[in-house]
Design an enzyme around this catalytic site. Structure first.
Site, short mmCIF file in Angstrom:
data_model
loop_
_atom_site.label_atom_id
_atom_site.label_comp_id
_atom_site.label_asym_id
_atom_site.label_seq_id
_atom_site.Cartn_x
_atom_site.Cartn_y
_atom_site.Cartn_z
N LYS A 1 -8.52 30.21 3.19
CA LYS A 1 -8.69 28.53 3.25
C LYS A 1 -9.97 28.18 3.58
O LYS A 1 -10.78 28.85 4.43
CB LYS A 1 -7.77 27.87 4.47
N GLY B 1 -4.33 23.26 8.61
CA GLY B 1 -3.67 24.36 8.35
C GLY B 1 -2.27 24.52 8.46
O GLY B 1 -1.48 25.05 7.69
N1 LIG Z 1 -12.47 17.88 4.74
C1 LIG Z 1 -11.32 18.41 3.83
N2 LIG Z 1 -11.39 17.94 2.79
C2 LIG Z 1 -10.29 18.54 1.82
N3 LIG Z 1 -9.48 19.42 2.22
C3 LIG Z 1 -9.80 20.06 3.40
C4 LIG Z 1 -10.82 19.54 4.20
N4 LIG Z 1 -10.72 20.32 5.32
C5 LIG Z 1 -9.63 21.23 5.11
N5 LIG Z 1 -9.09 21.12 3.73
C6 LIG Z 1 -8.02 21.96 3.32
O1 LIG Z 1 -6.96 22.01 4.20
C7 LIG Z 1 -6.35 23.16 4.24
C8 LIG Z 1 -6.31 23.78 5.76
O2 LIG Z 1 -7.76 24.30 5.48
P1 LIG Z 1 -8.37 24.59 7.04
O3 LIG Z 1 -9.45 25.72 6.88
O4 LIG Z 1 -8.71 23.49 7.65
O5 LIG Z 1 -7.32 25.07 8.05
P2 LIG Z 1 -7.24 25.51 9.54
O6 LIG Z 1 -8.65 25.63 10.16
O7 LIG Z 1 -6.34 26.54 9.82
O8 LIG Z 1 -6.54 24.09 10.00
P3 LIG Z 1 -6.14 23.72 11.55
O9 LIG Z 1 -6.56 24.92 12.52
O10 LIG Z 1 -6.84 22.63 11.96
O11 LIG Z 1 -4.62 23.39 11.75
C9 LIG Z 1 -6.99 24.23 3.12
O12 LIG Z 1 -6.07 23.91 2.03
C10 LIG Z 1 -8.00 23.14 2.91
O13 LIG Z 1 -8.81 23.43 1.71
#
Ligand SMILES: Nc1ncnc2c1ncn2[C@@H]1O[C@H](COP(=O)(O)OP(=O)(O)OP(=O)(O)O)[C@@H](O)[C@H]1O
Ligand SMILES: Cc1ncc(CO)c(N)n1
Length: 311
Positions: free
Chosen positions: A178, A252
């Site tokens: 992601k 996530g």
């Molecule tokens: N600012 C943003 N705008 C649009 N989509 C986003 C944004 N931030 C994250 N995403 C989307 O949200 C989903 C989760 O991505 P991310 O990389 O934030 O996961 P994560 O770090 O595991 O999240 P968390 O640990 O906060 O639960 C992905 O599909 C990503 O593309």
């Protein structure tokens, strides 16, 4: 509802008292997508939008018993794992998934909360790789988690592809790295939703060339967010508009829960991933602005949009 087949999903994860991530985010997401949600709690966290102030893991057997209880009675069409905290819990959870023979398995390899709290002990990474990843249909690391799993730094999209190949060799059929933490593509490329397919092992890009370049995490100048998907042969990039917001707690968990809901309904994984992207995009866009820190996403935004577009 009589006569309709009910799709059922199980989340094996930690409780987030703040309601934006973990078990709570998963159950809300399942419900919003018309999937009956069940849970096996691995740990209780004391958490709000400002951070995690306590972690109380359950004994591995408590997680295993919950899984056995719902698996043997209600049945499970798809399952996801989130925060597993330690190697004992990972081993117990993996053993149950193996015994039930579940195949629609999403592993969200949760490691560190946004504020830096440890949600997976470092010594448990090996168990995650050896016990759980071979059972996964889809694994959904963010960039820092992909770095840990692959054992390499990720600075460019080419690095991300390399890491996806290394993680793919650990057993999951699909790897989704992601892009939420990728802040530095410089905003070149698509704004709005788009899918670019990249073919073959050499990583030659077939679509537009907007995602290359060195990036640094946390640079909010990036205009798009790109999730990279690898199926063991081909790369696909799912891109969307990056929403400039601090309210990304549980993105996530919510994304992987929406994916699990799609799998529970019988959708092929690539289709379920696209819907999960739309779900999280709507959830981030229609901001709730709750709490004093990184607020939760809006789990009912996607359903409301669907209802409006159906009118
Ligand atoms: N600012 C943003 N705008 C649009 N989509 C986003 C944004 N931030 C994250 N995403 C989307 O949200 C989903 C989760 O991505 P991310 O990389 O934030 O996961 P994560 O770090 O595991 O999240 P968390 O640990 O906060 O639960 C992905 O599909 C990503 O593309
Ligand atoms: C319980 C729990 N699981 C996952 C995350 C990652 O968002 C979190 N903050 N809390």
């Amino acid at each position: 509802m009589t006569g309709l087949r009910i799709s059922k999903a199980l989340t094996i994860a930690g409780s987030d008292s703040g309601g934006g991530a973990g078990i709570q985010a998963d159950l809300k997401t399942f419900q919003e997508l018309d999937v009956y949600g069940m849970s096996a709690i691995t740990a209780v966290t004391v958490q709000n939008t400002l951070g995690v102030s306590g972690v109380y893991p359950l004994p591995p057997e408590a997680a295993a018993e919950q899984i056995r209880s719902v698996g043997s009675d209600l049945g499970v069409d798809a399952v996801k794992t989130g925060m597993l905290f330690d190697a004992g819990i990972i081993r117990a959870v993996s053993a149950e998934i193996r015994k039930f023979g579940w195949e629609r398995v999403v592993v969200d390899p949760v490691m560190i909360a946004k504020g830096g709290a440890e949600l997976l002990r470092q010594e448990a990474v090996l168990a995650l790789k050896e016990e759980l990843l071979p059972l996964a249909l889809v694994v959904t690391p963010n960039i820092p988690e992909a770095e840990v799993l692959a054992g390499m730094a990720i600075r460019t999209m080419q690095d991300r592809r390399e890491a996806a190949k290394i993680i793919s060799a650990m057993g999951p059929k699909l790897v989704v790295i992601k892009g939420g933490h990728d802040g530095g593509d410089g905003g070149v490329g698509n704004v709005g939703n788009a899918v670019n397919t990249v073919n073959g092992a050499n990583g030659e890009k077939a679509g537009n060339d907007g995602h290359e370049g060195i990036y640094e995490r946390g640079d909010s100048g990036n205009m798009e967010v790109v999730d990279l998907i690898y199926n063991g042969g081909n790369f696909t990039e799912l891109s969307g508009k990056r929403i400039p917001t601090v309210h990304t707690h549980g993105t996530g968990c919510t994304f992987s829960a929406a994916l699990t809901a799609g799998l529970a309904k019988g959708l092929p994984a690539p289709e379920a991933i696209v819907i999960a992207r739309d779900f999280i995009q709507a959830a981030i866009e229609d901001v709730l602005a709750l709490g004093h820190g990184h607020g939760p996403t809006n789990h009912w935004a996607y359903r409301r949009r669907m209802a409006v577009s159906a009118r």
